[in-house]
Design a protein around this motif. Structure first.
Motif, PDB file in Angstrom:
ATOM      1  N   ASN A  36      20.455  18.934  74.721  1.00  0.00           N
ATOM      2  CA  ASN A  36      19.820  20.218  74.990  1.00  0.00           C
ATOM      3  C   ASN A  36      18.859  20.689  73.907  1.00  0.00           C
ATOM      4  O   ASN A  36      18.060  21.580  74.132  1.00  0.00           O
ATOM      5  N   SER A  37      18.959  20.130  72.726  1.00  0.00           N
ATOM      6  CA  SER A  37      18.139  20.578  71.607  1.00  0.00           C
ATOM      7  C   SER A  37      17.502  19.351  70.958  1.00  0.00           C
ATOM      8  O   SER A  37      18.181  18.354  70.724  1.00  0.00           O
ATOM      9  N   PHE A  38      16.188  19.427  70.670  1.00  0.00           N
ATOM     10  CA  PHE A  38      15.441  18.248  70.236  1.00  0.00           C
ATOM     11  C   PHE A  38      14.553  18.533  69.037  1.00  0.00           C
ATOM     12  O   PHE A  38      13.922  19.586  68.959  1.00  0.00           O
ATOM     13  N   LEU A  39      14.490  17.562  68.139  1.00  0.00           N
ATOM     14  CA  LEU A  39      13.490  17.518  67.078  1.00  0.00           C
ATOM     15  C   LEU A  39      12.588  16.348  67.435  1.00  0.00           C
ATOM     16  O   LEU A  39      13.059  15.213  67.562  1.00  0.00           O
ATOM     17  N   ILE A  40      11.294  16.623  67.627  1.00  0.00           N
ATOM     18  CA  ILE A  40      10.333  15.596  68.017  1.00  0.00           C
ATOM     19  C   ILE A  40       9.367  15.391  66.865  1.00  0.00           C
ATOM     20  O   ILE A  40       8.740  16.341  66.392  1.00  0.00           O
ATOM     21  N   LEU A  41       9.233  14.135  66.427  1.00  0.00           N
ATOM     22  CA  LEU A  41       8.312  13.785  65.354  1.00  0.00           C
ATOM     23  C   LEU A  41       7.235  12.881  65.954  1.00  0.00           C
ATOM     24  O   LEU A  41       7.478  11.693  66.186  1.00  0.00           O
ATOM     25  N   PRO A  42       6.062  13.437  66.251  1.00  0.00           N
ATOM     26  CA  PRO A  42       4.995  12.639  66.858  1.00  0.00           C
ATOM     27  C   PRO A  42       4.535  11.515  65.932  1.00  0.00           C
ATOM     28  O   PRO A  42       4.508  11.666  64.712  1.00  0.00           O
ATOM     29  N   ILE A  43       4.211  10.391  66.528  1.00  0.00           N
ATOM     30  CA  ILE A  43       3.669   9.247  65.795  1.00  0.00           C
ATOM     31  C   ILE A  43       2.252   9.039  66.308  1.00  0.00           C
ATOM     32  O   ILE A  43       2.060   8.698  67.478  1.00  0.00           O
ATOM     33  N   LEU A  44       1.290   9.305  65.441  1.00  0.00           N
ATOM     34  CA  LEU A  44      -0.112   9.209  65.819  1.00  0.00           C
ATOM     35  C   LEU A  44      -0.713   7.914  65.290  1.00  0.00           C
ATOM     36  O   LEU A  44      -0.452   7.519  64.162  1.00  0.00           O
ATOM     37  N   VAL A  45      -1.515   7.279  66.122  1.00  0.00           N
ATOM     38  CA  VAL A  45      -2.280   6.107  65.733  1.00  0.00           C
ATOM     39  C   VAL A  45      -3.725   6.390  66.138  1.00  0.00           C
ATOM     40  O   VAL A  45      -3.995   6.690  67.309  1.00  0.00           O
ATOM     41  N   ASN A  46      -4.617   6.335  65.174  1.00  0.00           N
ATOM     42  CA  ASN A  46      -6.030   6.671  65.414  1.00  0.00           C
ATOM     43  C   ASN A  46      -6.182   8.057  66.037  1.00  0.00           C
ATOM     44  O   ASN A  46      -6.923   8.247  66.991  1.00  0.00           O
ATOM     45  N   ALA A 100       6.858   8.806  69.709  1.00  0.00           N
ATOM     46  CA  ALA A 100       7.543   9.946  69.103  1.00  0.00           C
ATOM     47  C   ALA A 100       8.951   9.518  68.719  1.00  0.00           C
ATOM     48  O   ALA A 100       9.618   8.806  69.470  1.00  0.00           O
ATOM     49  N   LEU A 101       9.381   9.929  67.540  1.00  0.00           N
ATOM     50  CA  LEU A 101      10.755   9.752  67.091  1.00  0.00           C
ATOM     51  C   LEU A 101      11.478  11.041  67.461  1.00  0.00           C
ATOM     52  O   LEU A 101      10.980  12.133  67.183  1.00  0.00           O
ATOM     53  N   VAL A 102      12.628  10.915  68.109  1.00  0.00           N
ATOM     54  CA  VAL A 102      13.328  12.088  68.642  1.00  0.00           C
ATOM     55  C   VAL A 102      14.766  12.103  68.157  1.00  0.00           C
ATOM     56  O   VAL A 102      15.473  11.100  68.215  1.00  0.00           O
ATOM     57  N   CYS A 103      15.179  13.262  67.689  1.00  0.00           N
ATOM     58  CA  CYS A 103      16.570  13.518  67.317  1.00  0.00           C
ATOM     59  C   CYS A 103      17.081  14.552  68.316  1.00  0.00           C
ATOM     60  O   CYS A 103      16.461  15.606  68.483  1.00  0.00           O
ATOM     61  N   ILE A 138      19.160  21.260  61.731  1.00  0.00           N
ATOM     62  CA  ILE A 138      18.689  20.202  60.843  1.00  0.00           C
ATOM     63  C   ILE A 138      17.891  20.845  59.722  1.00  0.00           C
ATOM     64  O   ILE A 138      17.047  21.708  59.965  1.00  0.00           O
ATOM     65  N   GLY A 139      18.170  20.440  58.499  1.00  0.00           N
ATOM     66  CA  GLY A 139      17.535  21.036  57.335  1.00  0.00           C
ATOM     67  C   GLY A 139      16.140  20.478  57.087  1.00  0.00           C
ATOM     68  O   GLY A 139      15.762  19.417  57.595  1.00  0.00           O
ATOM     69  N   GLU A 140      15.393  21.204  56.300  1.00  0.00           N
ATOM     70  CA  GLU A 140      14.019  20.808  55.970  1.00  0.00           C
ATOM     71  C   GLU A 140      13.991  19.452  55.271  1.00  0.00           C
ATOM     72  O   GLU A 140      13.099  18.646  55.508  1.00  0.00           O
ATOM     73  N   GLU A 141      14.965  19.194  54.412  1.00  0.00           N
ATOM     74  CA  GLU A 141      15.033  17.910  53.714  1.00  0.00           C
ATOM     75  C   GLU A 141      15.234  16.759  54.705  1.00  0.00           C
ATOM     76  O   GLU A 141      14.601  15.710  54.594  1.00  0.00           O
ATOM     77  N   ASP A 142      16.105  16.976  55.720  1.00  0.00           N
ATOM     78  CA  ASP A 142      16.327  15.964  56.752  1.00  0.00           C
ATOM     79  C   ASP A 142      15.054  15.722  57.566  1.00  0.00           C
ATOM     80  O   ASP A 142      14.730  14.589  57.908  1.00  0.00           O
ATOM     81  N   ILE A 143      14.337  16.791  57.873  1.00  0.00           N
ATOM     82  CA  ILE A 143      13.089  16.664  58.629  1.00  0.00           C
ATOM     83  C   ILE A 143      12.066  15.873  57.817  1.00  0.00           C
ATOM     84  O   ILE A 143      11.381  15.002  58.355  1.00  0.00           O
ATOM     85  N   GLN A 144      11.969  16.129  56.524  1.00  0.00           N
ATOM     86  CA  GLN A 144      11.025  15.396  55.676  1.00  0.00           C
ATOM     87  C   GLN A 144      11.378  13.906  55.633  1.00  0.00           C
ATOM     88  O   GLN A 144      10.490  13.051  55.689  1.00  0.00           O
ATOM     89  N   GLN A 145      12.661  13.589  55.554  1.00  0.00           N
ATOM     90  CA  GLN A 145      13.071  12.191  55.528  1.00  0.00           C
ATOM     91  C   GLN A 145      12.793  11.518  56.871  1.00  0.00           C
ATOM     92  O   GLN A 145      12.334  10.375  56.920  1.00  0.00           O
ATOM     93  N   ALA A 146      13.029  12.233  57.960  1.00  0.00           N
ATOM     94  CA  ALA A 146      12.725  11.688  59.287  1.00  0.00           C
ATOM     95  C   ALA A 146      11.221  11.491  59.454  1.00  0.00           C
ATOM     96  O   ALA A 146      10.784  10.503  60.037  1.00  0.00           O
ATOM     97  N   ARG A 147      10.441  12.422  58.905  1.00  0.00           N
ATOM     98  CA  ARG A 147       8.978  12.292  58.984  1.00  0.00           C
ATOM     99  C   ARG A 147       8.528  11.041  58.224  1.00  0.00           C
ATOM    100  O   ARG A 147       7.628  10.329  58.660  1.00  0.00           O
ATOM    101  N   GLN A 148       9.164  10.760  57.097  1.00  0.00           N
ATOM    102  CA  GLN A 148       8.845   9.565  56.323  1.00  0.00           C
ATOM    103  C   GLN A 148       9.117   8.306  57.153  1.00  0.00           C
ATOM    104  O   GLN A 148       8.310   7.380  57.171  1.00  0.00           O
ATOM    105  N   ALA A 168       9.214   8.160  60.489  1.00  0.00           N
ATOM    106  CA  ALA A 168       8.235   8.142  61.589  1.00  0.00           C
ATOM    107  C   ALA A 168       6.885   7.609  61.103  1.00  0.00           C
ATOM    108  O   ALA A 168       6.232   6.835  61.808  1.00  0.00           O
ATOM    109  N   ASP A 169       6.486   8.015  59.911  1.00  0.00           N
ATOM    110  CA  ASP A 169       5.207   7.513  59.354  1.00  0.00           C
ATOM    111  C   ASP A 169       5.278   6.011  59.106  1.00  0.00           C
ATOM    112  O   ASP A 169       4.308   5.295  59.350  1.00  0.00           O
ATOM    113  N   GLN A 170       6.421   5.531  58.634  1.00  0.00           N
ATOM    114  CA  GLN A 170       6.576   4.092  58.426  1.00  0.00           C
ATOM    115  C   GLN A 170       6.556   3.356  59.753  1.00  0.00           C
ATOM    116  O   GLN A 170       5.984   2.281  59.866  1.00  0.00           O
ATOM    117  N   LEU A 171       7.152   3.950  60.760  1.00  0.00           N
ATOM    118  CA  LEU A 171       7.152   3.360  62.099  1.00  0.00           C
ATOM    119  C   LEU A 171       5.726   3.259  62.635  1.00  0.00           C
ATOM    120  O   LEU A 171       5.363   2.272  63.282  1.00  0.00           O
TER     121      LEU A 171
END
Length: 176
Positions: free
Chosen positions: A132-142, A148-151, A159-169, A171-174
């Motif tokens: 029911n609740s989602f964190l979506i981290l878009p993955i952009l190419v060009n 999108a990485l989804v939690c 989810i804390g800001e630190e967790d979001i930053q780590q997930a963003r890292q 997603a960027d590697q992906l």
């Protein structure tokens, strides 16, 4: 230390700092394991599976998923894994991304948090699984949405800001 003075305050501060450092070391180790798994695979499915196997140690959620939109087009698939082990990795075909959703993901390229019923169409199958609740981290190419990485969480996602930053890292590697 329960002395009721500055030594107790100092001990509490030290314990808090040690706990945060422990979490950061664990997160870095997990991110490194994900990087190694990504570099060891040459196909998209292998990379996504490696990510799904390791990301649960990094993000506090019930389900993790990667939505891949075929060549940036409006269809693709969502591959997910339940963190609680109820479902092994599964793929849901034909995920769709509307022009409005694509624009929203592009404009909020860091992360987006949404609750049911305001969930994008490509995540509706996860709602049917009880999420029911989602964190979506878009993955952009060009500069276009490729994935999108989804939690996802059955209850309200906290989810804390630190967790979001780590997930963003991750997603960027992906994306790379």
């Amino acid at each position: 230390v329960r002395s009721g003075d500055e030594f107790q305050t100092l001990a509490e501060s030290f314990n808090s700092m040690a706990l945060r450092l422990g979490r950061q070391f664990h997160a870095l180790k997990t991110i490194n394991e994900i990087d190694q798994a990504i570099f060891a695979s040459l196909n998209h499915e292998g990379i996504v599976d490696a990510l799904l196997d390791h990301i649960s140690f990094l993000l506090p959620c019930d389900c993790v998923a990667v939505a891949i939109f075929s060549g940036g087009q409006s269809s693709g698939s969502v591959r997910y894994r339940s963190v609680k082990g109820i479902d092994a990795r599964r793929t849901i075909p034909a995920a769709s991304l509307s022009a409005k959703e694509s624009e929203q993901l592009s404009q909020n390229s860091s992360s987006i948090q949404v609750e049911n019923p305001d969930v994008p169409a490509f995540l509706q199958p996860l709602c049917e699984l009880g999420m029911n609740s989602f964190l979506i981290l878009p993955i952009l190419v060009n500069k276009s949405v490729f994935a999108a990485l989804v939690c996802a969480q059955a209850s309200t996602l906290e989810i804390g800001e630190e967790d979001i930053q780590q997930a963003r890292q991750v997603a960027d590697q992906l994306a790379v």
